[in-house]
Design a protein around this motif. Structure first.
Motif, PDB file in Angstrom:
ATOM      1  N   VAL A 182       0.844  -1.195   0.000  1.00 19.92           N
ATOM      2  CA  VAL A 182       0.000   0.000   0.000  1.00 19.92           C
ATOM      3  C   VAL A 182       0.884   1.250   0.000  1.00 19.92           C
ATOM      4  O   VAL A 182       1.840   1.340   0.773  1.00 19.92           O
ATOM      5  CB  VAL A 182      -0.937   0.039   1.230  1.00 19.92           C
ATOM      6  N   LEU A 201      -1.182  -1.204  -4.118  1.00 19.68           N
ATOM      7  CA  LEU A 201      -2.431  -0.451  -4.040  1.00 19.68           C
ATOM      8  C   LEU A 201      -2.126   0.965  -3.557  1.00 19.68           C
ATOM      9  O   LEU A 201      -1.191   1.171  -2.787  1.00 19.68           O
ATOM     10  CB  LEU A 201      -3.402  -1.142  -3.090  1.00 19.68           C
ATOM     11  N   LEU A 223      -3.520   4.528  -1.753  1.00 15.84           N
ATOM     12  CA  LEU A 223      -4.508   5.189  -0.898  1.00 15.84           C
ATOM     13  C   LEU A 223      -4.124   6.657  -0.792  1.00 15.84           C
ATOM     14  O   LEU A 223      -3.072   6.996  -0.246  1.00 15.84           O
ATOM     15  CB  LEU A 223      -4.522   4.546   0.492  1.00 15.84           C
ATOM     16  N   VAL A 239      -7.972  -1.328   2.502  1.00 12.67           N
ATOM     17  CA  VAL A 239      -7.600  -1.301   1.088  1.00 12.67           C
ATOM     18  C   VAL A 239      -6.928  -2.620   0.710  1.00 12.67           C
ATOM     19  O   VAL A 239      -7.202  -3.198  -0.343  1.00 12.67           O
ATOM     20  CB  VAL A 239      -6.674  -0.102   0.796  1.00 12.67           C
ATOM     21  N   ASP A 293     -11.292  -3.325  -0.002  1.00 11.75           N
ATOM     22  CA  ASP A 293     -12.329  -2.306   0.161  1.00 11.75           C
ATOM     23  C   ASP A 293     -11.937  -0.995  -0.520  1.00 11.75           C
ATOM     24  O   ASP A 293     -10.749  -0.693  -0.686  1.00 11.75           O
ATOM     25  CB  ASP A 293     -12.585  -2.020   1.642  1.00 11.75           C
ATOM     26  N   ALA A 294     -12.931  -0.211  -0.879  1.00  7.98           N
ATOM     27  CA  ALA A 294     -12.723   1.180  -1.282  1.00  7.98           C
ATOM     28  C   ALA A 294     -12.961   2.029  -0.043  1.00  7.98           C
ATOM     29  O   ALA A 294     -14.001   1.907   0.605  1.00  7.98           O
ATOM     30  CB  ALA A 294     -13.683   1.567  -2.392  1.00  7.98           C
ATOM     31  N   ARG A 341      -7.383   3.418  -4.566  1.00  9.67           N
ATOM     32  CA  ARG A 341      -8.446   2.590  -3.984  1.00  9.67           C
ATOM     33  C   ARG A 341      -9.213   3.322  -2.883  1.00  9.67           C
ATOM     34  O   ARG A 341     -10.152   2.780  -2.321  1.00  9.67           O
ATOM     35  CB  ARG A 341      -7.842   1.313  -3.403  1.00  9.67           C
ATOM     36  N   GLY A 342      -8.796   4.539  -2.572  1.00 10.47           N
ATOM     37  CA  GLY A 342      -9.486   5.292  -1.539  1.00 10.47           C
ATOM     38  C   GLY A 342      -8.894   6.674  -1.396  1.00 10.47           C
ATOM     39  O   GLY A 342      -7.882   7.013  -2.030  1.00 10.47           O
TER      40      GLY A 342
END
Length: 229
Positions: free
Chosen positions: A62, A92, A94, A133, A137-138, A114-115
């Motif tokens: 992340v 990912l 964020l 994330v 999840d978003a 993703r968020g």
């Protein structure tokens, strides 16, 4: 660029690996100290160029990514995602920013984040968001959730045809389509997705056939017109 504190994410321990990207060293230090012990910070970056280099080198799970960053072509956090994501397929992103402006939120989410949470979040909240994330999840700050739904819902009617067109493609064909439309060579796409060049060629042929396009130049124009890049 700060020195990496661990090996690339693929070789790291079971802890959730994190890269912090922000142009303010005080914020990076404070966030690093406030994150849960179960999160392993691999390194920090302060600009677009540094972030891209470290994402590719360390392959963190992340990236906590500021939206406004110096360097690169001026695209900030969204540019980091667009350039680094194809070369870090398991990473990912964020977004973590002081801004809750519509343009900032929409641009970074469209790029692939993703968020999006604001810097008013506590270390525990950021840690929880990173884990969510990672779980698929978003994640959005409560004050942004309604805005995001409104922003993307407002164009729902305009994008209905695009959704129908994308539904014709498999998940892998969609990945290949985005990379080819962004100008990556077959060899680069193969390396990013860990597949053979022949497989890339097969996917591209299927994408062009399903979308009724003739070549990659038409594919790029198609993707740009639908704001998929």
């Amino acid at each position: 660029m700060s020195e990496a504190t661990a090996q690339p994410g693929a070789a790291a321990s079971a802890a959730l690996t994190i890269l912090i990207v922000d142009d303010h060293s005080i914020f990076r230090s404070g966030l690093r100290a406030d994150l849960d012990a179960g999160l392993q910070v691999l390194g920090e970056a302060a600009s677009v160029d540094e972030a891209i280099t470290l994402v590719v080198a360390l392959q963190p799970r992340v990236v906590l990514l500021d939206v406004h960053l110096p360097g690169g072509l001026g695209g900030g956090g969204a540019e980091v995602i667009r350039v680094a994501a194809p070369r870090a397929p398991h990473t990912l992103f964020l977004a973590l920013s002081v801004s809750d402006a519509a343009d900032d939120v929409v641009s970074v989410i469209r790029a692939g984040a993703r968020g999006y949470i604001t810097k008013s979040a506590s270390g525990a909240e950021v840690s929880d968001a990173a884990r969510r994330v990672d779980d698929g999840d978003a994640v959005f700050s409560p004050k942004l959730a309604g805005f995001v739904l409104d922003a993307f819902g407002a164009v729902a009617g305009e994008t209905a045809d695009t959704i129908d067109e994308l539904d014709r493609l498999s998940a892998r064909e969609t990945e290949v389509m985005r990379l080819i439309a962004r100008g990556y060579s077959y060899k680069e796409v193969a390396g990013s997705l860990f597949i053979s060049i022949k497989t890339v060629e097969t996917h591209v042929s299927a994408v062009l056939r399903k979308l009724q396009l003739s070549n990659r130049h038409e594919l790029t124009a198609w993707a740009l017109a639908r704001k998929l890049l």
